[in-house]
Scaffold this motif. Structure first.
Motif, PDB file in Angstrom:
ATOM      1  N   VAL A 245      35.615 108.350  72.039  1.00  0.00           N
ATOM      2  CA  VAL A 245      34.308 108.538  72.731  1.00  0.00           C
ATOM      3  C   VAL A 245      34.504 109.282  74.016  1.00  0.00           C
ATOM      4  O   VAL A 245      33.621 110.247  74.482  1.00  0.00           O
ATOM      5  N   ALA A 246      35.376 108.712  74.959  1.00  0.00           N
ATOM      6  CA  ALA A 246      35.677 109.449  75.899  1.00  0.00           C
ATOM      7  C   ALA A 246      36.021 110.973  75.910  1.00  0.00           C
ATOM      8  O   ALA A 246      35.863 111.786  76.655  1.00  0.00           O
TER       9      ALA A 246
ATOM     10  N   ILE B 126      42.289 103.683  78.566  1.00  0.00           N
ATOM     11  CA  ILE B 126      41.148 103.219  77.994  1.00  0.00           C
ATOM     12  C   ILE B 126      41.568 102.635  76.562  1.00  0.00           C
ATOM     13  O   ILE B 126      40.662 101.977  76.172  1.00  0.00           O
TER      14      ILE B 126
ATOM     15  N   SER C 107      34.869 109.003  65.886  1.00  0.00           N
ATOM     16  CA  SER C 107      35.066 107.690  66.798  1.00  0.00           C
ATOM     17  C   SER C 107      34.015 106.706  65.680  1.00  0.00           C
ATOM     18  O   SER C 107      34.478 105.510  65.861  1.00  0.00           O
TER      19      SER C 107
ATOM     20  N   GLN D 137      38.620 103.532  69.509  1.00  0.00           N
ATOM     21  CA  GLN D 137      36.993 104.427  69.553  1.00  0.00           C
ATOM     22  C   GLN D 137      36.562 104.817  70.697  1.00  0.00           C
ATOM     23  O   GLN D 137      35.979 105.696  71.053  1.00  0.00           O
ATOM     24  N   LEU D 138      36.891 103.899  71.761  1.00  0.00           N
ATOM     25  CA  LEU D 138      36.442 104.120  73.059  1.00  0.00           C
ATOM     26  C   LEU D 138      37.056 105.196  73.716  1.00  0.00           C
ATOM     27  O   LEU D 138      36.607 106.196  74.400  1.00  0.00           O
TER      28      LEU D 138
END
Length: 197
Positions: free
Chosen positions: A173-174, A163, A99, A169-170
């Motif tokens: 990260v999830a 998301i 990410s 990137q989010l």
């Protein structure tokens, strides 16, 4: 139908099988969308070419068989449940790095770490699962294992799509958070940690 319900009952009442199936579900929901959904989104947002995105996916795929071959040659660690959990955390670290990667080549390096973590997880969890399953229920429990890998993926892919609307990137990260949660879940279940092959 009776045999199917009996397999579900066994998986639910046995603490080791329940822990392993839960962890597999969390891992599948978190890790499988990385290459199929997140890497293409990262490639688009970072301006990577198709070949660079393919390099990242290939690095992930290469990491797993490397570990599997080593395990086939030398065997699993003495505490396979704990090692599988560590594999989840290694994979989570790789996804986190993915990410943050600024280039396709650094992303490929982190993707390889993810692949190694997945390889450690699967090569150590599978023997514990088979050893913990009564021989009379092996086929039924293998079917449940396949469902544990498939059903959560349907929900997580849809959720990650939502998301990703806020940023690729989010979404990655999830996925990293879900992978770390899978490792933490396994570590929190002592019967699975002490199960032997």
């Amino acid at each position: 139908m009776k045999e199917t319900l009996d397999g579900i009952r066994l998986a639910w009442t046995d603490p080791v099988l329940r822990a392993l199936l839960l962890t597999v579900g969390l891992m599948a929901a978190s890790v499988l969308p990385v290459t199929s959904l997140c890497v293409p989104l990262l490639a688009r947002s970072n301006g990577w070419t198709a070949s660079q995105a393919g390099l990242v996916v290939g690095a992930t795929v290469a990491g797993g068989p490397t570990v599997t071959l080593a395990v086939a040659r030398f065997g699993t660690f003495a505490q396979p449940g704990r090692t599988a959990a560590v594999g989840c955390l290694i994979a989570a670290a790789g996804v986190t790095g993915l990410s943050l990667a600024s280039s396709a080549y650094s992303a490929a390096m982190f993707a390889a770490v993810q692949g190694v973590g997945i390889g450690i997880f699967t090569s150590h969890l599978a023997p514990v699962f088979v050893a913990s399953t009564p021989r009379s229920h092996l086929t039924r429990l293998q079917s449940l294992l396949a469902l544990a890998q498939t059903l959560p993926l349907i929900a997580s892919t849809s959720l990650l799509g939502l998301i990703a609307a806020a940023g690729a990137q989010l979404a990655v990260v999830a996925c990293a958070a879900g992978t770390a949660l899978a490792g933490a879940t396994l570590l929190a279940m002592p019967r699975a940690m002490t199960a032997v092959v």
